[in-house]
Design a protein around this motif. Structure first.
Motif, mmCIF file in Angstrom:
data_model
loop_
_atom_site.group_PDB
_atom_site.id
_atom_site.type_symbol
_atom_site.label_atom_id
_atom_site.label_comp_id
_atom_site.label_asym_id
_atom_site.label_seq_id
_atom_site.Cartn_x
_atom_site.Cartn_y
_atom_site.Cartn_z
ATOM 1 N N SER A 9 50.597 50.895 70.800
ATOM 2 C CA SER A 9 50.121 49.797 71.646
ATOM 3 C C SER A 9 49.330 50.352 72.827
ATOM 4 O O SER A 9 49.462 51.514 73.194
ATOM 5 C CB SER A 9 51.291 48.994 72.205
ATOM 6 N N ARG A 48 56.474 49.270 85.475
ATOM 7 C CA ARG A 48 56.799 49.799 84.156
ATOM 8 C C ARG A 48 58.215 50.271 84.170
ATOM 9 O O ARG A 48 58.713 50.739 85.142
ATOM 10 C CB ARG A 48 55.957 51.002 83.769
ATOM 11 N N THR A 62 56.136 39.943 81.428
ATOM 12 C CA THR A 62 56.701 41.157 80.853
ATOM 13 C C THR A 62 56.443 41.202 79.355
ATOM 14 O O THR A 62 56.662 40.217 78.656
ATOM 15 C CB THR A 62 58.207 41.240 81.125
ATOM 16 N N THR A 63 55.978 42.352 78.891
ATOM 17 C CA THR A 63 55.686 42.569 77.482
ATOM 18 C C THR A 63 56.320 43.886 77.055
ATOM 19 O O THR A 63 56.289 44.863 77.799
ATOM 20 C CB THR A 63 54.158 42.661 77.249
ATOM 21 N N THR A 64 56.910 43.919 75.860
ATOM 22 C CA THR A 64 57.431 45.156 75.293
ATOM 23 C C THR A 64 56.339 45.798 74.454
ATOM 24 O O THR A 64 55.759 45.164 73.572
ATOM 25 C CB THR A 64 58.672 44.889 74.421
ATOM 26 N N ARG A 108 61.186 54.928 83.197
ATOM 27 C CA ARG A 108 61.205 53.712 82.393
ATOM 28 C C ARG A 108 61.131 52.470 83.275
ATOM 29 O O ARG A 108 60.694 51.437 82.838
ATOM 30 C CB ARG A 108 62.459 53.670 81.527
ATOM 31 N N HIS A 109 61.589 52.570 84.521
ATOM 32 C CA HIS A 109 61.551 51.423 85.433
ATOM 33 C C HIS A 109 60.894 51.862 86.727
ATOM 34 O O HIS A 109 61.294 52.844 87.317
ATOM 35 C CB HIS A 109 62.960 50.916 85.726
ATOM 36 N N ALA A 168 58.882 53.234 73.258
ATOM 37 C CA ALA A 168 58.604 51.844 73.633
ATOM 38 C C ALA A 168 59.042 51.643 75.074
ATOM 39 O O ALA A 168 59.914 52.357 75.567
ATOM 40 C CB ALA A 168 59.345 50.882 72.727
ATOM 41 N N PHE A 169 58.432 50.683 75.749
ATOM 42 C CA PHE A 169 58.860 50.332 77.094
ATOM 43 C C PHE A 169 58.337 48.949 77.451
ATOM 44 O O PHE A 169 57.461 48.411 76.780
ATOM 45 C CB PHE A 169 58.413 51.373 78.125
ATOM 46 N N ASN A 170 58.890 48.400 78.499
ATOM 47 C CA ASN A 170 58.452 47.105 79.023
ATOM 48 C C ASN A 170 57.474 47.341 80.161
ATOM 49 O O ASN A 170 57.681 48.218 80.994
ATOM 50 C CB ASN A 170 59.632 46.299 79.560
ATOM 51 N N ASP A 208 55.231 49.025 71.962
ATOM 52 C CA ASP A 208 55.726 50.057 71.059
ATOM 53 C C ASP A 208 54.645 51.104 70.846
ATOM 54 O O ASP A 208 53.487 50.916 71.226
ATOM 55 C CB ASP A 208 56.089 49.431 69.704
ATOM 56 N N THR A 243 55.320 44.976 83.108
ATOM 57 C CA THR A 243 55.141 43.658 83.710
ATOM 58 C C THR A 243 53.835 43.656 84.479
ATOM 59 O O THR A 243 53.622 44.501 85.352
ATOM 60 C CB THR A 243 56.311 43.317 84.652
#
Length: 64
Positions: A52, A64, A45-47, A17-18, A36-38, A49, A40
């Motif tokens: 997407s 990510r 940074t965008t979330t 996730r990171h 979902a994840f963020n 879902d 950059t």
């Protein structure tokens, strides 16, 4: 959350996730099949879902 590399294997790969800031010499296209994840890209940074997608230009910094 899983990640699928269609050009490498038919087996989904677990993704973190990171992740660390990095770049690729090629264009990267990703689709979020579930969860979902963020992400950059170049400091923005965008979330994202399920359903997407995003495109990262060559040499852009991303995590990510």
């Amino acid at each position: 959350m899983t990640r699928h590399h269609s050009n490498r294997s038919d087996d989904p790969l677990l993704t973190r996730r990171h992740g660390a800031l990095h770049s690729h010499p090629h264009t990267q296209v990703s689709y979020v099949a579930e969860g979902a994840f963020n992400v950059t890209v170049d400091g923005i940074t965008t979330t994202l879902d399920a359903g997407s997608s995003f495109i990262v230009a060559p040499s852009s910094s991303m995590s990510r």
